[in-house]
Write a protein that holds these residues in place. Structure first.
Motif, mmCIF file in Angstrom:
data_model
loop_
_atom_site.group_PDB
_atom_site.id
_atom_site.type_symbol
_atom_site.label_atom_id
_atom_site.label_comp_id
_atom_site.label_asym_id
_atom_site.label_seq_id
_atom_site.Cartn_x
_atom_site.Cartn_y
_atom_site.Cartn_z
ATOM 1 N N ARG A 75 45.442 -113.487 70.877
ATOM 2 C CA ARG A 75 44.418 -113.553 71.920
ATOM 3 C C ARG A 75 43.742 -112.202 72.098
ATOM 4 O O ARG A 75 42.506 -112.116 72.195
ATOM 5 C CB ARG A 75 45.047 -114.007 73.241
ATOM 6 N N GLN A 76 44.512 -111.130 72.129
ATOM 7 C CA GLN A 76 43.950 -109.798 72.293
ATOM 8 C C GLN A 76 43.057 -109.429 71.115
ATOM 9 O O GLN A 76 41.996 -108.817 71.278
ATOM 10 C CB GLN A 76 45.074 -108.771 72.450
ATOM 11 N N ALA A 77 43.489 -109.787 69.902
ATOM 12 C CA ALA A 77 42.682 -109.501 68.723
ATOM 13 C C ALA A 77 41.358 -110.247 68.791
ATOM 14 O O ALA A 77 40.308 -109.710 68.412
ATOM 15 C CB ALA A 77 43.448 -109.884 67.459
ATOM 16 N N SER A 78 41.384 -111.465 69.264
ATOM 17 C CA SER A 78 40.156 -112.250 69.391
ATOM 18 C C SER A 78 39.213 -111.635 70.417
ATOM 19 O O SER A 78 37.996 -111.565 70.197
ATOM 20 C CB SER A 78 40.504 -113.687 69.792
ATOM 21 N N VAL A 79 39.769 -111.159 71.528
ATOM 22 C CA VAL A 79 38.941 -110.528 72.561
ATOM 23 C C VAL A 79 38.301 -109.255 72.034
ATOM 24 O O VAL A 79 37.107 -108.994 72.239
ATOM 25 C CB VAL A 79 39.794 -110.236 73.811
ATOM 26 N N ALA A 86 35.473 -110.051 69.628
ATOM 27 C CA ALA A 86 34.281 -110.508 70.333
ATOM 28 C C ALA A 86 33.566 -109.346 70.998
ATOM 29 O O ALA A 86 32.322 -109.251 70.966
ATOM 30 C CB ALA A 86 34.664 -111.560 71.368
ATOM 31 N N GLU A 87 34.311 -108.425 71.606
ATOM 32 C CA GLU A 87 33.694 -107.269 72.252
ATOM 33 C C GLU A 87 32.994 -106.385 71.228
ATOM 34 O O GLU A 87 31.916 -105.845 71.476
ATOM 35 C CB GLU A 87 34.751 -106.473 73.016
ATOM 36 N N SER A 88 33.627 -106.213 70.067
ATOM 37 C CA SER A 88 33.033 -105.389 69.017
ATOM 38 C C SER A 88 31.737 -105.990 68.506
ATOM 39 O O SER A 88 30.740 -105.291 68.297
ATOM 40 C CB SER A 88 34.023 -105.233 67.866
ATOM 41 N N THR A 89 31.724 -107.288 68.334
ATOM 42 C CA THR A 89 30.507 -107.962 67.865
ATOM 43 C C THR A 89 29.385 -107.832 68.874
ATOM 44 O O THR A 89 28.216 -107.573 68.519
ATOM 45 C CB THR A 89 30.798 -109.446 67.609
ATOM 46 N N ASN A 90 29.709 -107.995 70.147
ATOM 47 C CA ASN A 90 28.692 -107.875 71.188
ATOM 48 C C ASN A 90 28.132 -106.462 71.263
ATOM 49 O O ASN A 90 26.934 -106.256 71.471
ATOM 50 C CB ASN A 90 29.272 -108.274 72.548
#
Length: 201
Positions: free
Chosen positions: A150-154, A157-161
């Motif tokens: 879950r943390q890796a997914s978050v 997503a933050e990096s992409t944004n």
């Protein structure tokens, strides 16, 4: 349940002649004189054979025996069914309690994992809550792996944004000109379909 029919080796619907023949065979087999070295066992079996024959060779005694045996069989079956029902109910209750305990331990592990604690802390917390070591290890491993995913997914997503907001307009893909924007390009499925059947135009 052993019956006197089984003692003589006949079926419950045996005729009187069949009972007599079976009695003669059984008395010859179990006569103490024919069983040297195990006279006590033979004497007990011989006596059972004689008692069984005394009942089955008398029509009235046989009828009473059959009625009593049928009643006892029904009672025994009812008791066995009641016992089996109690055992099933007890097993169901044990399974329910085990499921509740498992769900409670998972909830606790997820709460501590969400607070940032690592796998070893989760394991120790579960042990302190009377969780079996093997189960505690399984839950701790699963919950911690889930929390890491879950943390890796978050983070992804933050990096992409962040990259999307920082990208200059010059690097953005140019808009297609009007001469080609209206042209329809086949999808990957359509390309595969036409290529497979030779229908591409």
């Amino acid at each position: 349940m052993t019956t006197i029919y089984a003692t003589l080796g006949v079926q419950p619907d045996a005729t009187l002649d069949e009972i007599k023949r079976a009695y003669r065979r059984a008395t010859m087999k179990w006569h103490p004189d024919r069983n040297l070295g195990r006279e006590a066992e033979a004497q007990a079996a011989f006596q059972e054979v004689r008692e069984a024959y005394a009942i089955l060779s008398d029509a009235e005694q046989r009828r009473v025996y059959d009625e009593v045996f049928a009643q006892e069989t029904q009672r025994w079956q009812a008791e066995r069914e009641a016992q089996e029902a109690q055992e099933r109910a007890a097993q169901h209750e044990r399974e329910r309690l085990a499921q509740e305990h498992y769900e409670k331990m998972v909830a606790i592990a997820m709460r501590f994992a969400g607070d940032g604690h690592n796998r070893d802390v989760l394991f120790g917390v579960l042990l302190g809550r009377d969780c079996e070591a093997e189960l505690a290890a399984r839950i701790a491993n699963s919950v911690w792996a889930l929390e890491e995913a879950r943390q890796a997914s978050v983070l992804a997503a933050e990096s992409t944004n962040a990259e999307a907001t920082q990208a200059p307009e010059a690097t953005q893909a140019p808009k297609p000109d009007d001469s080609t924007s209206n042209q329809r390009h086949p999808s990957a499925f359509e390309s595969f379909w036409h290529g497979l059947f030779g229908l591409r135009q």
